[in-house]
Design an enzyme around this catalytic site. Structure first.
Site, short mmCIF file in Angstrom:
data_model
loop_
_atom_site.label_atom_id
_atom_site.label_comp_id
_atom_site.label_asym_id
_atom_site.label_seq_id
_atom_site.Cartn_x
_atom_site.Cartn_y
_atom_site.Cartn_z
N TYR A 1 -5.01 -1.98 -12.22
CA TYR A 1 -5.11 -1.37 -11.40
C TYR A 1 -5.79 -0.57 -10.85
O TYR A 1 -7.31 -0.26 -10.02
CB TYR A 1 -4.31 -1.32 -10.73
CG TYR A 1 -4.01 -0.73 -8.94
CD1 TYR A 1 -4.54 -1.95 -8.12
CD2 TYR A 1 -4.04 0.09 -8.33
CE1 TYR A 1 -4.17 -1.88 -6.50
CE2 TYR A 1 -3.84 0.50 -7.23
CZ TYR A 1 -4.19 -0.45 -6.35
OH TYR A 1 -3.92 0.27 -5.22
N SER B 1 -7.97 4.32 -3.71
CA SER B 1 -6.96 4.88 -3.84
C SER B 1 -6.73 6.49 -5.09
O SER B 1 -7.40 6.33 -5.91
CB SER B 1 -6.19 3.63 -5.02
OG SER B 1 -4.99 4.60 -5.22
#
Length: 299
Positions: free
Chosen positions: A204, A191
């Site tokens: 995360y 990501s």
């Protein structure tokens, strides 16, 4: 958009897909999102050209979002596809299974919880058995919940995020390796958060940094065996992950505006990157993180 090869202005593409404030319970589903602002997985637009003819792929999180777009693209490129997903996502999974079959390819549905190591090993075993082998592994399933203050981040949430995003990748990859022949590929979803962590996504973002490092290290380990490992790093992509707690509801209308293109990305825009990394076109690409983020700068 006619298909992914159509000449178009990317800043104007998907201009009508601006989410409003919303919240989806649980892991969220595409079926729920379709009632408001549906995501585009390439259902009507992805055009295959035989680039993965005869290949056999396992995609985690293949029922919705990025995983669904990749499953559709792989099938239309000629691959048989197994998808892993949570049992609560059965409605989404049935739709994607149908689209894989509509492409004339074999589709395998594998529901279960990848935070369980035993299921991860079972997932691979069933995929290999049903597909008759395995040569593409896409570790895509992920967990993202925004938590504004570290003191509010529970041990349970931290643990579940790492088990879903990192441990499962390790368990599934380890189980798959004995079945992967030279020419096989492993693609992991990282990501933009690995490079530009949001304050409310510390846990995360940490998992996505770990995925990056795992991918690059494993790429070096497996290169001599003819197995290529790479990663794709999406920016803000409109998937159920986002309204199901991945972002604060009030932030959803504005998140995409932080990209130079000024909008959310769509799952369909990720699929070609995964096709490229799975195909022989990327034979000299190993240990790479391919950024699909609307122009957000990365190191």
């Amino acid at each position: 958009m006619t298909d992914q090869y159509t000449f178009q202005d990317p800043s104007k593409l998907y201009a009508d897909k601006v989410p409003d404030e919303q919240y989806l319970g649980g892991s969220g589903t595409d079926a729920e999102m379709a009632e408001n602002v549906p995501a585009d997985h390439g259902e009507e637009t992805y055009r295959g050209s035989g680039r993965l003819e005869g290949r056999k792929a396992l995609i985690t999180g293949g029922d919705s979002g990025i995983g669904a777009a990749v499953a559709i693209a792989y099938a239309r490129e000629g691959a048989d596809v197994a998808i892993g997903y949570l049992p609560e996502e059965e409605e989404d999974a049935k739709r994607i299974i149908g689209l894989i079959q509509d492409a004339g390819r074999k589709a395998v549905a594998l529901p279960g919880d990848i935070t369980d190591a035993a299921f991860c090993r079972e997932l691979v075993a069933k995929a290999v058995d049903e597909l008759g082998g395995l040569d593409i592994l896409v570790n895509n399933a992920g967990k993202q919940q925004h938590v504004e203050d570290l003191t509010d981040l529970s041990d349970e949430e931290f643990d579940a995020t790492f088990k879903t995003n990192v441990y499962a990748m390790f368990w599934i990859t380890k189980a798959a390796l004995p079945h992967l022949q030279p020419g096989s590929t492993i693609i992991n979803t990282t990501s933009i958060q690995a490079y530009q962590p949001s304050p409310a996504l510390v846990h995360y973002a940490s998992t996505k940094g770990a995925i990056n490092t795992f991918s690059k290290g494993l790429a070096g380990q497996l290169a001599s065996k003819g197995i290529r490992v790479n990663a794709v790093a999406p920016g803000p992509i409109w998937t159920p992950l986002q309204p199901a707690g991945g972002q604060a509801p009030e932030k959803l209308p504005e998140v995409g505006a932080e990209t130079p293109l000024g909008r959310w990305g769509q799952p369909a825009e990720l699929a070609p990157a995964f096709v490229f990394l799975a195909s022989g076109e990327s034979s000299f690409v190993i240990g790479e993180t391919l950024h699909v983020n609307g122009g957000m700068p990365t190191p």
